[in-house]
Design a protein around this motif. Structure first.
Motif, PDB file in Angstrom:
ATOM      1  N   VAL B 187       0.865  -1.170   0.034  1.00 57.54           N
ATOM      2  CA  VAL B 187      -0.236  -0.139   0.088  1.00 57.54           C
ATOM      3  C   VAL B 187       0.998   1.191   0.030  1.00 57.54           C
ATOM      4  O   VAL B 187       1.755   1.393   0.851  1.00 57.54           O
ATOM      5  CB  VAL B 187      -0.820  -0.110   1.231  1.00 57.54           C
ATOM      6  CG1 VAL B 187      -1.676   1.396   1.151  1.00 57.54           C
ATOM      7  CG2 VAL B 187      -1.528  -1.308   1.358  1.00 57.54           C
ATOM      8  N   VAL B 188       0.500   2.050  -0.937  1.00 57.26           N
ATOM      9  CA  VAL B 188       1.188   3.502  -1.046  1.00 57.26           C
ATOM     10  C   VAL B 188       0.289   4.749  -0.394  1.00 57.26           C
ATOM     11  O   VAL B 188      -0.767   4.847  -0.891  1.00 57.26           O
ATOM     12  CB  VAL B 188       1.650   3.671  -2.425  1.00 57.26           C
ATOM     13  CG1 VAL B 188       2.369   5.032  -2.246  1.00 57.26           C
ATOM     14  CG2 VAL B 188       2.428   2.658  -3.027  1.00 57.26           C
ATOM     15  N   PHE B 189       0.725   5.092   0.750  1.00 52.12           N
ATOM     16  CA  PHE B 189      -0.166   5.983   1.483  1.00 52.12           C
ATOM     17  C   PHE B 189       0.292   7.525   1.359  1.00 52.12           C
ATOM     18  O   PHE B 189       1.406   7.841   1.267  1.00 52.12           O
ATOM     19  CB  PHE B 189       0.328   5.662   3.042  1.00 52.12           C
ATOM     20  CG  PHE B 189      -0.941   4.721   3.627  1.00 52.12           C
ATOM     21  CD1 PHE B 189      -2.159   4.938   3.872  1.00 52.12           C
ATOM     22  CD2 PHE B 189      -0.263   3.498   3.906  1.00 52.12           C
ATOM     23  CE1 PHE B 189      -3.128   3.879   4.215  1.00 52.12           C
ATOM     24  CE2 PHE B 189      -1.110   2.474   4.528  1.00 52.12           C
ATOM     25  CZ  PHE B 189      -2.448   2.661   4.657  1.00 52.12           C
ATOM     26  N   CYS B 190      -0.606   8.269   1.625  1.00 55.75           N
ATOM     27  CA  CYS B 190      -0.491   9.677   2.197  1.00 55.75           C
ATOM     28  C   CYS B 190      -1.256   9.950   3.109  1.00 55.75           C
ATOM     29  O   CYS B 190      -2.369   9.577   3.577  1.00 55.75           O
ATOM     30  CB  CYS B 190      -1.209  10.576   0.887  1.00 55.75           C
ATOM     31  SG  CYS B 190      -0.826  12.382   1.439  1.00 55.75           S
ATOM     32  N   ASN B 191      -0.592  10.693   4.432  1.00 49.55           N
ATOM     33  CA  ASN B 191      -1.106  10.724   5.795  1.00 49.55           C
ATOM     34  C   ASN B 191      -1.498   9.524   6.329  1.00 49.55           C
ATOM     35  O   ASN B 191      -2.728   9.213   6.960  1.00 49.55           O
ATOM     36  CB  ASN B 191      -2.488  11.525   5.814  1.00 49.55           C
ATOM     37  CG  ASN B 191      -2.296  13.185   5.298  1.00 49.55           C
ATOM     38  OD1 ASN B 191      -1.130  13.528   5.699  1.00 49.55           O
ATOM     39  ND2 ASN B 191      -2.969  13.628   4.597  1.00 49.55           N
ATOM     40  N   ALA B 192      -0.667   8.276   6.127  1.00 54.12           N
ATOM     41  CA  ALA B 192      -0.689   7.041   7.009  1.00 54.12           C
ATOM     42  C   ALA B 192      -1.079   7.151   8.435  1.00 54.12           C
ATOM     43  O   ALA B 192      -0.459   7.952   9.048  1.00 54.12           O
ATOM     44  CB  ALA B 192       0.294   6.111   6.626  1.00 54.12           C
ATOM     45  N   PRO B 193      -2.122   6.343   8.956  1.00 55.54           N
ATOM     46  CA  PRO B 193      -2.370   6.507  10.203  1.00 55.54           C
ATOM     47  C   PRO B 193      -1.461   5.517  10.850  1.00 55.54           C
ATOM     48  O   PRO B 193      -1.137   4.557  10.461  1.00 55.54           O
ATOM     49  CB  PRO B 193      -3.978   6.145  10.369  1.00 55.54           C
ATOM     50  CG  PRO B 193      -4.211   5.375   9.074  1.00 55.54           C
ATOM     51  CD  PRO B 193      -3.130   5.642   8.077  1.00 55.54           C
ATOM     52  N   ASP B 194      -1.240   5.947  12.167  1.00 54.32           N
ATOM     53  CA  ASP B 194      -0.209   5.177  13.178  1.00 54.32           C
ATOM     54  C   ASP B 194      -0.831   3.981  13.779  1.00 54.32           C
ATOM     55  O   ASP B 194      -0.174   3.186  14.112  1.00 54.32           O
ATOM     56  CB  ASP B 194       0.138   6.120  14.291  1.00 54.32           C
ATOM     57  CG  ASP B 194       1.182   6.909  13.582  1.00 54.32           C
ATOM     58  OD1 ASP B 194       1.884   6.714  12.685  1.00 54.32           O
ATOM     59  OD2 ASP B 194       1.817   8.094  14.375  1.00 54.32           O
ATOM     60  N   ASP B 195      -2.134   4.020  13.550  1.00 57.56           N
ATOM     61  CA  ASP B 195      -3.005   2.833  14.496  1.00 57.56           C
ATOM     62  C   ASP B 195      -3.826   2.074  13.519  1.00 57.56           C
ATOM     63  O   ASP B 195      -4.997   1.441  14.322  1.00 57.56           O
ATOM     64  CB  ASP B 195      -3.613   3.483  15.736  1.00 57.56           C
ATOM     65  CG  ASP B 195      -4.362   4.598  15.224  1.00 57.56           C
ATOM     66  OD1 ASP B 195      -4.657   4.768  14.181  1.00 57.56           O
ATOM     67  OD2 ASP B 195      -5.100   5.398  16.301  1.00 57.56           O
ATOM     68  N   ASN B 196      -3.744   2.044  12.423  1.00 64.27           N
ATOM     69  CA  ASN B 196      -4.533   1.188  11.672  1.00 64.27           C
ATOM     70  C   ASN B 196      -4.460  -0.440  11.920  1.00 64.27           C
ATOM     71  O   ASN B 196      -3.274  -0.686  11.680  1.00 64.27           O
ATOM     72  CB  ASN B 196      -4.228   1.584  10.166  1.00 64.27           C
ATOM     73  CG  ASN B 196      -4.656   0.645   9.144  1.00 64.27           C
ATOM     74  OD1 ASN B 196      -5.732  -0.084   9.275  1.00 64.27           O
ATOM     75  ND2 ASN B 196      -4.132   0.746   7.817  1.00 64.27           N
ATOM     76  N   PRO B 197      -5.431  -1.064  12.142  1.00 64.07           N
ATOM     77  CA  PRO B 197      -5.572  -2.435  12.276  1.00 64.07           C
ATOM     78  C   PRO B 197      -5.800  -3.186  10.899  1.00 64.07           C
ATOM     79  O   PRO B 197      -5.519  -4.347  11.014  1.00 64.07           O
ATOM     80  CB  PRO B 197      -6.669  -2.757  13.092  1.00 64.07           C
ATOM     81  CG  PRO B 197      -7.566  -1.552  12.730  1.00 64.07           C
ATOM     82  CD  PRO B 197      -6.895  -0.561  12.314  1.00 64.07           C
ATOM     83  N   PHE B 198      -5.938  -2.663   9.855  1.00 65.57           N
ATOM     84  CA  PHE B 198      -6.415  -3.249   8.691  1.00 65.57           C
ATOM     85  C   PHE B 198      -5.096  -3.407   7.796  1.00 65.57           C
ATOM     86  O   PHE B 198      -4.161  -2.677   7.443  1.00 65.57           O
ATOM     87  CB  PHE B 198      -7.442  -2.335   7.897  1.00 65.57           C
ATOM     88  CG  PHE B 198      -8.786  -2.730   8.443  1.00 65.57           C
ATOM     89  CD1 PHE B 198      -9.504  -3.778   8.158  1.00 65.57           C
ATOM     90  CD2 PHE B 198      -9.349  -1.671   9.473  1.00 65.57           C
ATOM     91  CE1 PHE B 198     -10.893  -3.826   8.690  1.00 65.57           C
ATOM     92  CE2 PHE B 198     -10.563  -1.960   9.916  1.00 65.57           C
ATOM     93  CZ  PHE B 198     -11.254  -2.919   9.673  1.00 65.57           C
ATOM     94  N   MET B 199      -4.999  -4.494   7.343  1.00 64.72           N
ATOM     95  CA  MET B 199      -3.958  -4.873   6.373  1.00 64.72           C
ATOM     96  C   MET B 199      -4.491  -4.505   4.796  1.00 64.72           C
ATOM     97  O   MET B 199      -5.487  -4.490   4.508  1.00 64.72           O
ATOM     98  CB  MET B 199      -3.488  -6.274   6.312  1.00 64.72           C
ATOM     99  CG  MET B 199      -2.998  -6.911   7.703  1.00 64.72           C
ATOM    100  SD  MET B 199      -1.278  -6.013   7.926  1.00 64.72           S
ATOM    101  CE  MET B 199      -1.331  -6.601   9.590  1.00 64.72           C
TER     102      MET B 199
END
Lengths: 89, 451
Positions: B187-199
């Motif tokens: 996954v390529v993110f912008c503003n990636a969350p620090d606590d995401n439980p989803f793969m």
């Protein structure tokens, strides 16, 4: 811990007896029962104390499910907390 | 005594409408596993994961039995490896092997965190990690990788965007024999969350504690059934119904999260309020939108319907949980959603419409199959567009696309399981090459004069 047993299906003689016998066999105490018969559909909700089968709650639930299958009913056993958390603020 | 109709409603949600806990994800900090010697570092990574997560799967199964709620996945997220790996050059790949071994030992199906955060610049170690992603994803089964290439505060790192286009392309080539499945784990993110439980985008952020339990709920089927039951009411009523349903779904997530946290002796992090679809019939976000009144998902009006859905899910969910975080919103992964697959097949849903939809829902262009001849530059440009939406709107956006090697329009890929499968979608071949090859940093947007 307390659980809710729900029984839904076609009304026949002795449903309550069969469910309560299985509870008694497992040392599960029945605390409250409500039931209604709508036309020929039977719906029963039973609140039980399952402290005696705490370690083997899944097996008890499975026995109930199997009883339902045998009798042509749908029986679910679920932990009381689920309903409390979902429907009460 | 509880109300009989409430009890029957809950049972129906679980038995018939696919209500489940999608994932219990344990976040583990590996910051204390950094070492100048890669052997020692890998050994302590392995030890720490095995020490912290040894009871994760067992506890998940116990809770599942106690409450009779399906908990589909038990997973682990770790500190971005890019932060703990020094400059080990090509050896960085050994971390991927270590993570795979730990994931297999713990019995989890995915472990996320083969990650680099490069929104403002790349260290030599992070560059090496990004270079190693295709090989890492082709040689492991359970390891998931993500790269954060932009943020609203830092702007977008166009050099990284360029690299990631090539990385996605190469990952597809290396896993071409397995329907290019490697790309489904990147996954390529912008503003990636620090606590995401989803793969596949989960990682344990630097601001997090040592170990934490995050829970992701699901339940598109429940929302669809509730909307269906409402019949021909106004859209305000629909929003209200979705809010109430989301509240109930999230309460279950909260219950499981607190229980898991107590049993494992690990602090409770967040509940992620996402509507995560699966390819199973009756578990589709697209079908909710269609139930709201669209003939097929992708029709004009889809963006507005999705905006209502996404907002109502958040409003209902926030009230139901003490701590909310992660991606929280509606997911629109094409290959994982029966309704989206159908809409893509019949041509109602295009890449451009999906891009517009990502401006109003969580995540972004997710699980989209592209023709095999899509160039690395076009993929980079897709990433840049998506990141720009996230950067300007202060939201998380992401790209997870699969260029299907050797396939073109009319062909399909099939991954099986939760990842599903779907048709190759049309892509715009007009060249963005000169733009992408410029490199540099797209400046962060102005935070005032909002119009």
């Amino acid at each position: 811990m307390r659980a809710v047993i729900t029984v839904i299906g076609k009304d026949t003689v002795g449903i309550l007896a069969k469910v309560s016998t299985l509870c008694a066999d497992n040392d599960v105490n029945i605390l409250d029962v409500t039931q209604s018969v709508l036309q020929d559909m039977f719906a029963m909700v039973t609140l039980v104390d399952v402290a005696a089968v705490d370690d083997d709650f899944a097996a008890f639930a499975e026995q109930m499910r199997a009883l339902g299958e045998k009798e042509g009913l749908v029986i679910h056993v679920m932990h009381e907390e689920i309903f409390n958390s979902m429907h009460r603020i | 005594m509880l109300n009989v109709s409430d009890i029957l409603e809950t049972i129906k949600m679980i038995q018939e409408e696919n209500l489940d806990i999608r994932t219990i994800t344990m976040g583990i900090s590996l910051l204390d596993c950094a070492d100048s010697d890669i052997n020692r570092s890998c050994a302590s990574v392995y030890d720490k994961i095995c020490r912290k997560a040894q009871n994760l799967v067992k506890t998940g199964e116990e809770i599942e039995r106690k409450y009779g709620i399906p908990i589909i996945n038990k997973r682990i997220s770790v500190t971005p490896i890019g932060l703990i790996a020094g400059n080990f050059g090509d050896d960085v790949i050994r971390y991927a092997g270590t993570l795979e071994k730990a994931a297999a030992e713990m019995g989890v199906n995915f472990l996320g965190g083969y990650t680099a955060l490069v929104q403002k610049g790349m260290t030599a170690g992070e560059k090496a990690l990004i270079r190693s992603i295709p090989q890492a994803l082709s040689e492991t089964e359970r390891v998931c990788s993500s790269v954060n290439i932009g943020s609203s505060k830092a702007g977008i790192n166009l050099d990284a965007v360029k690299m990631l286009g090539q990385t996605v392309k190469k990952t597809a080539e290396l896993t071409a024999d397995r329907d290019c499945i490697g790309c489904a784990k990147l996954v390529v993110f912008c503003n990636a969350p620090d606590d995401n439980p989803f793969m596949a985008g989960a990682f344990h952020g630097v601001g997090e504690g040592d170990c934490v339990i995050n829970v992701g709920v699901s339940g598109p089927g429940v929302v669809r059934a509730a909307v269906e039951k409402a019949g021909d009411c106004s859209i305000s009523d629909i929003a209200e119904i979705i809010k109430k349903t989301a509240f109930k779904i999230t309460r279950m997530g909260q219950l499981v999260a607190v229980e898991a946290s107590e049993r494992l002796g690990v602090p409770f992090g967040i509940v992620d309020l996402s509507l995560a679809p699966t390819p199973a019939v009756g578990d589709s976000v697209a079908h909710i939108l269609e139930e709201m009144g669209l003939e097929v998902c992708g029709a004009h009006g889809t963006t507005a319907a999705l905006a209502i859905l996404n907002d109502a899910v958040k409003k209902g969910g926030v009230m139901a949980s003490s701590r909310v975080g992660g991606l929280s919103g509606a997911f629109i992964p094409v290959t994982e959603d029966a309704g989206m697959i159908e809409a893509a097949r019949c041509g109602a849903l295009s890449l451009e419409k999906l891009e517009a939809m990502t401006a109003v829902c969580s995540v972004g262009l997710d699980m989209i199959v592209l023709p095999g001849d899509t160039t690395a530059e076009i993929i980079s440009a897709i990433i840049a567009d998506e990141a720009a939406i996230g950067m300007v709107n202060f939201k998380t956006t992401a790209v997870r696309v699969i260029p299907a090697v050797g396939k073109s329009i009319g062909d399909e890929l099939s991954f099986g399981g939760l990842l599903g499968g779907g048709p190759v979608m049309k892509v715009n071949y007009v060249s963005p090459n000169r733009f992408i090859n410029r490199g540099g940093q797209i400046p962060a947007p102005l935070h005032s004069l909002k119009n």
